[in-house]
Design a protein around this motif. Structure first.
Motif, PDB file in Angstrom:
ATOM      1  N   VAL A  68       0.844  -1.190   0.000  1.00 55.41           N
ATOM      2  CA  VAL A  68       0.000   0.000   0.000  1.00 55.41           C
ATOM      3  C   VAL A  68       0.880   1.242   0.000  1.00 55.41           C
ATOM      4  O   VAL A  68       1.853   1.332   0.755  1.00 55.41           O
ATOM      5  CB  VAL A  68      -0.925  -0.002   1.224  1.00 55.41           C
ATOM      6  N   ASP A  69       0.545   2.208  -0.854  1.00 54.88           N
ATOM      7  CA  ASP A  69       1.288   3.459  -0.905  1.00 54.88           C
ATOM      8  C   ASP A  69       1.054   4.272   0.363  1.00 54.88           C
ATOM      9  O   ASP A  69       0.056   4.093   1.070  1.00 54.88           O
ATOM     10  CB  ASP A  69       0.860   4.288  -2.115  1.00 54.88           C
ATOM     11  N   ALA A  70       1.975   5.192   0.629  1.00 57.59           N
ATOM     12  CA  ALA A  70       1.784   6.130   1.728  1.00 57.59           C
ATOM     13  C   ALA A  70       0.484   6.899   1.516  1.00 57.59           C
ATOM     14  O   ALA A  70       0.093   7.196   0.380  1.00 57.59           O
ATOM     15  CB  ALA A  70       2.965   7.094   1.795  1.00 57.59           C
ATOM     16  N   PHE A  71      -0.196   7.213   2.602  1.00 58.45           N
ATOM     17  CA  PHE A  71      -1.470   7.914   2.471  1.00 58.45           C
ATOM     18  C   PHE A  71      -1.641   8.897   3.622  1.00 58.45           C
ATOM     19  O   PHE A  71      -0.951   8.815   4.644  1.00 58.45           O
ATOM     20  CB  PHE A  71      -2.638   6.922   2.425  1.00 58.45           C
ATOM     21  N   ASP A  72      -2.551   9.832   3.450  1.00 55.69           N
ATOM     22  CA  ASP A  72      -2.840  10.861   4.448  1.00 55.69           C
ATOM     23  C   ASP A  72      -3.649  10.227   5.584  1.00 55.69           C
ATOM     24  O   ASP A  72      -4.772   9.755   5.368  1.00 55.69           O
ATOM     25  CB  ASP A  72      -3.626  11.991   3.783  1.00 55.69           C
TER      26      ASP A  72
END
Length: 328
Positions: free
Chosen positions: A248-252
């Protein structure tokens, strides 16, 4: 001895079956030498092989197996020569290894006894995914009677185990599968509803009268993460237990607040079996339920050790259902 080795990271082609790998040395303090009867094939090994986890090469892959104790080292208690045992994750994701072989050295405290009446292949098929399902449903998010939970890859080995444990705790399970053919497998495990991955968040909302699910158990990762969050009720929990489709990509993190004060956890079995008492509690429950028929193992494929490459290809392509085993 026969074994499979990885000399460099890459695709399944880097798996090399050899017939003259050095035998493990005599067990040292706290170790046991085990003759392996069956070894489980897991997505962890695919990540180790590809280099997604920082496993130094060369190494013998494999983090889960069952067999018979052949020798024990000094100061070992609790297991003896001749005992049938199983184990999973003797170390971290970047250190656990060694079961794609005829013999392995194992930390004795990680071995769990296989009860009478349970064959070694079945023990190898349930020990890791069964304990993972146990901690997911009892601890990562503790399922309550009446909860609705989403289980991704509901026809896979882990998905079937999570579904069965969740149903036993009184949950309604919505499973996702990749093909129509896998729907029957997920339903046989106890899923009340079975969905495809496309647009599943909206369908989960429809099936819960707009409320959302109490928890999503997600071993798929990148491809499902956004919709998994969107499927949750207020204060719901996303247990991201793997990344079969990629990380999973970095996210806010503000998305957790916007979604309803959501919880996100990335659990691993090593942190839920931190001491022998916790390990035995989970393993014994898995084995007892399997013997009683409350937890049903489905072995989706048995491969000779020399065909580990094909097993990896089949698991990665999601052509299989249930648990895959290598037989030395």
């Amino acid at each position: 001895m026969h074994a499979v080795i990885v000399t460099r990271h890459g695709s399944p082609e880097v798996l090399q079956a050899v017939t003259s790998h050095p035998e493990p040395q005599s067990p040292g303090p706290g170790q046991a030498l085990v003759d392996i009867a069956a070894s489980g094939v897991n997505f962890i090994e695919l990540s180790q092989r590809s280099g997604a986890f920082s496993m130094p090469t060369p190494f013998v892959p494999g983090v889960e197996a069952a067999g018979t104790v052949a020798a024990v080292g000094p100061d070992v208690t609790g297991v003896a020569v001749g005992d049938r045992v199983a184990w999973a994750m003797d170390g971290s994701v970047s250190t656990a290894q060694g079961t794609y072989a005829q013999r392995a050295l194992v930390t004795a405290d990680r071995l769990v006894p296989i009860p009478e009446g349970l064959d070694s292949e079945t023990a190898a098929a349930v020990v890791m995914q069964g304990m993972t399902a146990h901690y997911l449903v009892h601890d990562a998010y503790r399922v309550q009677p009446g909860d609705t939970v989403v289980v991704h890859a509901g026809a896979g080995g882990l998905g079937r185990m999570v579904t069965q444990y969740a149903v036993a705790r009184g949950a309604r399970v919505i499973a996702t599968v990749s093909t129509p053919q896998k729907e029957a497998v997920a339903r046989a495990a106890g899923a009340d509803a079975v969905l495809g991955y496309q647009g599943f968040a909206a369908r989960v909302r429809e099936l819960t009268d707009g409320l959302g699910a109490a928890a999503v158990y997600d071993g798929v990762g990148a491809a499902t993460f956004d919709d998994s969050l969107a499927s949750l009720r207020v204060r719901g929990t996303l247990a991201l237990v793997g990344g079969a489709s990629g990380p999973v990509d970095a996210f806010d993190v503000g998305r957790l607040l916007d979604g309803g004060s959501l919880y996100l956890t990335r659990p691993g079995i090593a942190h839920y079996t931190r001491d022998r008492a916790e390990l035995l509690t989970r393993a014994n429950d898995v084995f007892a339920r399997t013997l009683a028929g409350g937890l049903r193992a489905h072995i989706g494929g048995r491969y000779p050790l020399s065909e580990a490459r094909r097993a990896h290809e089949d698991l990665h392509s999601r052509r299989t259902t249930g648990k895959l085993l290598l037989i030395p």
